[in-house]
Scaffold this motif. Structure first.
Motif, PDB file in Angstrom:
ATOM      1  N   ALA A 176      56.946 -12.353   5.675  1.00 28.24           N
ATOM      2  CA  ALA A 176      58.626 -11.896   5.689  1.00 28.24           C
ATOM      3  C   ALA A 176      58.584 -12.911   6.573  1.00 28.24           C
ATOM      4  CB  ALA A 176      58.464 -10.129   6.911  1.00 28.24           C
ATOM      5  N   GLU A 177      58.473 -13.447   8.169  1.00 30.93           N
ATOM      6  CA  GLU A 177      58.989 -15.095   8.580  1.00 30.93           C
ATOM      7  C   GLU A 177      58.971 -15.905   7.682  1.00 30.93           C
ATOM      8  OE1 GLU A 177      56.815 -16.855  11.911  1.00 30.93           O
ATOM      9  OE2 GLU A 177      57.594 -15.218  12.647  1.00 30.93           O
TER      10      GLU A 177
ATOM     11  N   ALA B  86      52.332 -15.999  12.514  1.00 31.47           N
ATOM     12  CA  ALA B  86      53.685 -15.534  13.120  1.00 31.47           C
ATOM     13  C   ALA B  86      53.834 -16.556  14.179  1.00 31.47           C
ATOM     14  CB  ALA B  86      53.773 -13.707  13.282  1.00 31.47           C
ATOM     15  N   GLY B  87      55.592 -17.118  14.447  1.00 33.86           N
ATOM     16  CA  GLY B  87      55.785 -18.425  14.932  1.00 33.86           C
ATOM     17  C   GLY B  87      56.057 -19.681  15.452  1.00 33.86           C
ATOM     18  N   GLY B  88      54.910 -19.883  13.474  1.00 35.51           N
ATOM     19  CA  GLY B  88      54.201 -20.858  13.336  1.00 35.51           C
ATOM     20  C   GLY B  88      55.777 -21.394  12.744  1.00 35.51           C
TER      21      GLY B  88
ATOM     22  N   VAL C 112      61.047 -25.392  10.704  1.00 31.84           N
ATOM     23  CA  VAL C 112      61.977 -24.191  11.351  1.00 31.84           C
ATOM     24  C   VAL C 112      61.078 -22.750  11.864  1.00 31.84           C
ATOM     25  CG1 VAL C 112      62.415 -23.228   9.832  1.00 31.84           C
ATOM     26  CG2 VAL C 112      63.832 -22.689  10.924  1.00 31.84           C
ATOM     27  N   ARG C 113      61.299 -22.378  12.471  1.00 30.78           N
ATOM     28  CA  ARG C 113      60.761 -20.826  12.910  1.00 30.78           C
ATOM     29  C   ARG C 113      61.800 -20.175  13.419  1.00 30.78           C
ATOM     30  NH1 ARG C 113      57.052 -23.013  18.381  1.00 30.78           N
ATOM     31  NH2 ARG C 113      59.003 -23.061  19.743  1.00 30.78           N
ATOM     32  N   ARG C 114      61.336 -19.356  13.880  1.00 31.28           N
ATOM     33  CA  ARG C 114      61.689 -17.457  13.624  1.00 31.28           C
ATOM     34  C   ARG C 114      61.179 -17.373  15.723  1.00 31.28           C
ATOM     35  NH1 ARG C 114      66.066 -15.065  11.845  1.00 31.28           N
ATOM     36  NH2 ARG C 114      65.109 -13.387  12.497  1.00 31.28           N
ATOM     37  N   VAL C 115      62.346 -17.355  16.436  1.00 28.06           N
ATOM     38  CA  VAL C 115      61.454 -16.905  17.897  1.00 28.06           C
ATOM     39  C   VAL C 115      63.071 -16.756  18.018  1.00 28.06           C
ATOM     40  CG1 VAL C 115      61.943 -18.238  20.145  1.00 28.06           C
ATOM     41  CG2 VAL C 115      60.936 -19.913  18.359  1.00 28.06           C
ATOM     42  N   ALA C 116      62.382 -14.505  18.689  1.00 24.22           N
ATOM     43  CA  ALA C 116      63.589 -13.844  19.608  1.00 24.22           C
ATOM     44  C   ALA C 116      64.832 -13.789  18.320  1.00 24.22           C
ATOM     45  CB  ALA C 116      63.741 -14.029  20.481  1.00 24.22           C
TER      46      ALA C 116
ATOM     47  N   GLY D 149      64.754 -25.034  15.350  1.00 19.36           N
ATOM     48  CA  GLY D 149      64.263 -26.332  14.417  1.00 19.36           C
ATOM     49  C   GLY D 149      64.218 -27.570  14.745  1.00 19.36           C
ATOM     50  N   GLU D 150      63.468 -28.417  14.202  1.00 23.24           N
ATOM     51  CA  GLU D 150      63.399 -29.807  14.236  1.00 23.24           C
ATOM     52  C   GLU D 150      63.659 -30.755  13.201  1.00 23.24           C
ATOM     53  OE1 GLU D 150      59.636 -29.241  17.616  1.00 23.24           O
ATOM     54  OE2 GLU D 150      59.349 -30.695  16.064  1.00 23.24           O
ATOM     55  N   TYR D 151      64.249 -31.968  13.248  1.00 26.86           N
ATOM     56  CA  TYR D 151      64.422 -32.559  12.884  1.00 26.86           C
ATOM     57  C   TYR D 151      64.283 -34.633  12.597  1.00 26.86           C
ATOM     58  CZ  TYR D 151      69.174 -32.692  14.024  1.00 26.86           C
ATOM     59  OH  TYR D 151      70.376 -32.961  14.753  1.00 26.86           O
ATOM     60  N   GLY D 152      64.012 -34.883  11.561  1.00 23.72           N
ATOM     61  CA  GLY D 152      63.636 -36.577  11.742  1.00 23.72           C
ATOM     62  C   GLY D 152      63.662 -36.637  13.066  1.00 23.72           C
TER      63      GLY D 152
END
Length: 139
Positions: free
Chosen positions: A20-21, A66-68, A85-89, A94-97
């Motif tokens: 689901a994540e 999960a959380g990765g 990107v990841r789901r946190v709470a 996320g991060e980019y570049g």
């Protein structure tokens, strides 16, 4: 139960949550792709933007726990940027570049367009040498 059996049980037990994540993160990356295409404004789509899902290079386990992070390469004309990107709470983090980051609790069209425009500016600044880290240390 052996350690191996315990590992297999843990992987199976959390499979639904991981899947689901993963679907949510892929949907986010797809929505960001569409926001990048629309970042020039209504009726002015950027046709040279592409999306290619990829395993996150920093993940050391498969399947991703999960959380990765989940990742995609976004081609922006002459360059590509890795977006993780990841789901946190409940939020997308996320991060980019080269050092760009974001956290969105609300994922609406306006928030995605604002993120897409910020990404475009940050990547342009990186290539122009005016980014956050224009001179990186060797080690």
């Amino acid at each position: 139960m052996s350690e191996f059996d315990a590992l297999q049980a843990a992987v199976r037990r959390h499979a639904h949550e991981r899947q689901a994540e993963g679907r949510a993160c892929e949907a986010f990356l797809n929505a960001l792709y569409h926001a990048l295409r629309a970042a020039s404004g209504p009726g002015l789509p950027l046709n040279n933007v592409t999306l290619e899902f990829t395993p996150d290079p920093a993940n050391r386990l498969r399947p991703v726990p999960a959380g990765g992070f989940h990742a995609a390469w976004m081609r922006l004309g002459l360059c590509e940027v890795l977006v993780r990107v990841r789901r946190v709470a409940g939020a997308f983090q996320g991060e980019y570049g080269e050092g760009g980051s974001f956290e969105l609790e609300t994922v609406g069209e306006d928030e995605l367009i604002a993120l897409a425009r910020r990404m475009l500016r940050d990547v342009a600044d990186t290539y122009a040498g005016t980014g956050q880290e224009s001179a990186r240390p060797l080690n």
